[in-house]
Motif scaffolding. Structure first.
Motif, PDB file in Angstrom:
ATOM      1  N   ARG A 294     -50.215  25.960  39.544  1.00 40.48           N
ATOM      2  CA  ARG A 294     -51.020  25.222  38.591  1.00 40.48           C
ATOM      3  C   ARG A 294     -50.711  25.704  37.175  1.00 40.48           C
ATOM      4  N   LEU A 295     -51.130  24.910  36.199  1.00 38.20           N
ATOM      5  CA  LEU A 295     -50.959  25.280  34.786  1.00 38.20           C
ATOM      6  C   LEU A 295     -52.295  25.180  34.059  1.00 38.20           C
ATOM      7  N   LEU A 296     -52.523  26.132  33.162  1.00 41.29           N
ATOM      8  CA  LEU A 296     -53.643  26.046  32.217  1.00 41.29           C
ATOM      9  C   LEU A 296     -53.056  26.105  30.814  1.00 41.29           C
ATOM     10  N   VAL A 297     -53.184  25.010  30.077  1.00 41.14           N
ATOM     11  CA  VAL A 297     -52.619  24.901  28.735  1.00 41.14           C
ATOM     12  C   VAL A 297     -53.698  25.273  27.723  1.00 41.14           C
ATOM     13  N   ALA A 298     -53.425  26.311  26.928  1.00 37.35           N
ATOM     14  CA  ALA A 298     -54.377  26.770  25.915  1.00 37.35           C
ATOM     15  C   ALA A 298     -53.611  27.172  24.664  1.00 37.35           C
ATOM     16  N   THR A 299     -52.720  26.299  24.238  1.00 36.25           N
ATOM     17  CA  THR A 299     -51.805  26.606  23.138  1.00 36.25           C
ATOM     18  C   THR A 299     -52.415  26.384  21.757  1.00 36.25           C
ATOM     19  N   GLY A 300     -53.619  25.807  21.703  1.00 34.69           N
ATOM     20  CA  GLY A 300     -54.262  25.626  20.406  1.00 34.69           C
ATOM     21  C   GLY A 300     -53.613  24.549  19.566  1.00 34.69           C
ATOM     22  N   LEU A 301     -53.714  24.718  18.267  1.00 30.87           N
ATOM     23  CA  LEU A 301     -53.204  23.706  17.351  1.00 30.87           C
ATOM     24  C   LEU A 301     -52.664  24.350  16.085  1.00 30.87           C
ATOM     25  N   SER A 302     -52.032  23.544  15.269  1.00 30.67           N
ATOM     26  CA  SER A 302     -51.514  23.978  13.975  1.00 30.67           C
ATOM     27  C   SER A 302     -52.213  23.194  12.872  1.00 30.67           C
ATOM     28  N   ASP A 303     -52.478  23.860  11.753  1.00 32.12           N
ATOM     29  CA  ASP A 303     -53.091  23.210  10.604  1.00 32.12           C
ATOM     30  C   ASP A 303     -52.018  22.712   9.647  1.00 32.12           C
ATOM     31  N   VAL A 304     -52.122  21.457   9.254  1.00 23.57           N
ATOM     32  CA  VAL A 304     -51.246  20.897   8.226  1.00 23.57           C
ATOM     33  C   VAL A 304     -52.064  20.836   6.940  1.00 23.57           C
ATOM     34  N   LEU A 305     -51.679  21.658   5.955  1.00 20.40           N
ATOM     35  CA  LEU A 305     -52.421  21.751   4.709  1.00 20.40           C
ATOM     36  C   LEU A 305     -52.005  20.658   3.729  1.00 20.40           C
ATOM     37  N   PRO A 306     -52.894  20.284   2.815  1.00 18.23           N
ATOM     38  CA  PRO A 306     -52.486  19.368   1.751  1.00 18.23           C
ATOM     39  C   PRO A 306     -51.305  19.944   0.974  1.00 18.23           C
ATOM     40  N   ASP A 307     -50.463  19.065   0.478  1.00 24.08           N
ATOM     41  CA  ASP A 307     -49.237  19.485  -0.210  1.00 24.08           C
ATOM     42  C   ASP A 307     -49.556  19.845  -1.665  1.00 24.08           C
ATOM     43  N   VAL A 308     -50.118  21.030  -1.835  1.00 27.91           N
ATOM     44  CA  VAL A 308     -50.447  21.540  -3.170  1.00 27.91           C
ATOM     45  C   VAL A 308     -49.809  22.918  -3.304  1.00 27.91           C
ATOM     46  N   PRO A 309     -48.911  23.128  -4.274  1.00 29.51           N
ATOM     47  CA  PRO A 309     -48.259  24.432  -4.436  1.00 29.51           C
ATOM     48  C   PRO A 309     -49.273  25.575  -4.549  1.00 29.51           C
ATOM     49  N   GLY A 310     -48.998  26.654  -3.818  1.00 32.27           N
ATOM     50  CA  GLY A 310     -49.843  27.834  -3.851  1.00 32.27           C
ATOM     51  C   GLY A 310     -50.941  27.851  -2.818  1.00 32.27           C
ATOM     52  N   LEU A 311     -51.239  26.689  -2.233  1.00 28.49           N
ATOM     53  CA  LEU A 311     -52.355  26.595  -1.293  1.00 28.49           C
ATOM     54  C   LEU A 311     -52.086  27.401  -0.022  1.00 28.49           C
ATOM     55  N   ALA A 312     -50.902  27.229   0.551  1.00 29.37           N
ATOM     56  CA  ALA A 312     -50.582  27.894   1.817  1.00 29.37           C
ATOM     57  C   ALA A 312     -50.582  29.414   1.681  1.00 29.37           C
TER      58      ALA A 312
ATOM     59  N   LEU B 129     -61.656  28.164  -2.424  1.00 25.88           N
ATOM     60  CA  LEU B 129     -61.337  26.740  -2.331  1.00 25.88           C
ATOM     61  C   LEU B 129     -61.362  26.325  -0.872  1.00 25.88           C
ATOM     62  N   ALA B 130     -62.196  25.346  -0.560  1.00 24.91           N
ATOM     63  CA  ALA B 130     -62.238  24.783   0.786  1.00 24.91           C
ATOM     64  C   ALA B 130     -61.332  23.561   0.839  1.00 24.91           C
ATOM     65  N   VAL B 131     -60.573  23.444   1.906  1.00 22.10           N
ATOM     66  CA  VAL B 131     -59.638  22.333   2.050  1.00 22.10           C
ATOM     67  C   VAL B 131     -59.857  21.637   3.387  1.00 22.10           C
ATOM     68  N   GLN B 132     -59.414  20.419   3.447  1.00 22.04           N
ATOM     69  CA  GLN B 132     -59.377  19.684   4.705  1.00 22.04           C
ATOM     70  C   GLN B 132     -57.956  19.763   5.248  1.00 22.04           C
ATOM     71  N   THR B 133     -57.828  20.146   6.495  1.00 22.84           N
ATOM     72  CA  THR B 133     -56.512  20.171   7.122  1.00 22.84           C
ATOM     73  C   THR B 133     -56.421  19.055   8.152  1.00 22.84           C
ATOM     74  N   THR B 134     -55.206  18.640   8.425  1.00 20.55           N
ATOM     75  CA  THR B 134     -54.950  17.773   9.566  1.00 20.55           C
ATOM     76  C   THR B 134     -54.412  18.664  10.666  1.00 20.55           C
ATOM     77  N   VAL B 135     -54.986  18.566  11.846  1.00 21.46           N
ATOM     78  CA  VAL B 135     -54.600  19.486  12.925  1.00 21.46           C
ATOM     79  C   VAL B 135     -53.719  18.772  13.937  1.00 21.46           C
ATOM     80  N   ARG B 136     -52.747  19.507  14.447  1.00 21.86           N
ATOM     81  CA  ARG B 136     -51.803  18.974  15.421  1.00 21.86           C
ATOM     82  C   ARG B 136     -51.784  19.861  16.667  1.00 21.86           C
ATOM     83  N   ALA B 137     -52.050  19.274  17.819  1.00 21.17           N
ATOM     84  CA  ALA B 137     -52.026  20.022  19.073  1.00 21.17           C
ATOM     85  C   ALA B 137     -50.617  20.531  19.351  1.00 21.17           C
ATOM     86  N   ARG B 138     -50.528  21.778  19.765  1.00 16.56           N
ATOM     87  CA  ARG B 138     -49.246  22.361  20.161  1.00 16.56           C
ATOM     88  C   ARG B 138     -48.963  21.951  21.605  1.00 16.56           C
TER      89      ARG B 138
END
Length: 315
Positions: A103-121, A223-232
């Motif tokens: 069997r498999l248990l997938v628990a790879t989480g996700l990645s955050d895609v930050l807004p494209d603003v220099p210095g934010l990452a 600074l609080a930001v909104q990220t778009t999340v992508r499942a790994r």
């Protein structure tokens, strides 16, 4: 090659919690993890009862020790492919090693895609944050900015207003608030800055403010930001699974793998838990979901073993 009862892909809160439930049920378990949890940049994990403030890597080190104590195995690396074979699954890791399991248990989480603003990452997880429940106490009473990329920021800014009297909403690329929303912002004393944010300003390794298009700098300490999340979840393609779009209030939040209440995916024998299935889950609910999925996996195996035992007895 050793064939495990379960291979757990991902060694964060969900994966380790699921692994612990399984090894305590005397299941042979291998946890494959690349050591890059989503919350690695954060100083501490919060809203995790009895572990509040513990550094993420310390939390996972404790979890690994506990799983090992019950006989669990670990392999370092990133899973690049997972395939179904005659009586289970074959998992391939980035170094070319393969492992097999029932069997498999997938628990790879996700990645955050930050807004494209220099210095934010560069400030991500420090004084650039996203979740008021994860990081809000740490920035309380500071001059907080909220960088808006959608109308979801109207919800986010009210949450951070609970933590500070000095909160500014930067509309950036978000649509103009409605008349009712303008009224709500004014009633709560939330300042609004229109125009795009061009850059995050940092001095002495601390956030100084945000620079608007045109050069004006608005001082901010956090600074609080909104990220778009992508499942790994790209490695699940051969199993017929792919991440699907998740929306909240009609707005895209990110992608996730669909599971039922037990954590079972649409692929027989494959379960999933944590952020890879629920982008909004914090560490504690992710751990709880891992426990539930581990328990469900154990019983799924018991049902198979019972069927085989009945068949063997009747021969």
């Amino acid at each position: 090659m050793t064939k495990y009862d379960v291979i757990v892909i991902g060694g964060g809160a969900a994966g380790l919690s699921g692994a612990q439930a399984l090894v305590r049920s005397r299941r042979s378990v291998l946890v494959v993890d690349d050591g890059t949890p989503r919350n690695a940049p954060a100083d501490g994990v919060h809203n995790f009862l009895t572990r509040d403030g513990v550094p993420p890597q310390d939390l996972y080190a404790i979890g690994r020790r506990e799983v090992r104590a019950y006989g669990g195995d670990f392999a370092d690396g990133t899973v690049t492919a997972a395939r179904r074979d005659d009586d289970g699954f074959t998992v391939e890791v980035s170094d070319g090693t393969t492992y097999r399991s029932r069997r498999l248990l997938v628990a790879t989480g996700l990645s955050d895609v930050l807004p494209d603003v220099p210095g934010l990452a560069d400030r991500w997880g420090k004084d650039v944050v996203h979740c008021p429940y994860c990081h809000g106490w740490e920035v309380r009473d500071q001059a907080i900015g909220v960088l808006a990329t959608s109308s979801m920021a109207l919800h986010q800014v009210q949450l951070f207003r609970q933590l500070s009297d000095d909160v500014t909403l930067f509309l950036h690329t978000a649509p103009e608030p409605t008349e009712e929303q303008w009224e709500e912002l004014a009633a709560r004393g939330i300042s609004v800055v229109q125009g795009k944010v061009e850059q995050v300003e940092v001095t002495d390794d601390k956030l100084r403010g945000v620079r608007l298009k045109g050069g004006k700098v608005v001082p901010r300490q956090a600074l609080a930001v909104q990220t778009t999340v992508r499942a790994r979840a790209g490695f699940l393609t051969d199993l017929g699974l792919q991440a699907t779009l998740v929306e909240a209030n009609g707005l895209e939040v990110g992608t996730a793998i669909h599971v039922d209440a037990r954590g079972a995916t649409e692929a027989p024998g494959v379960f999933a838990a944590g952020n890879v299935t629920n982008p909004m889950a914090q560490v504690m609910p992710s751990a709880a979901a891992g426990l539930m999925a581990g328990a469900a996996l154990n019983y799924d195996l018991i049902e198979e073993e019972t069927r085989l035992a009945v068949a063997a007895r009747s021969r």
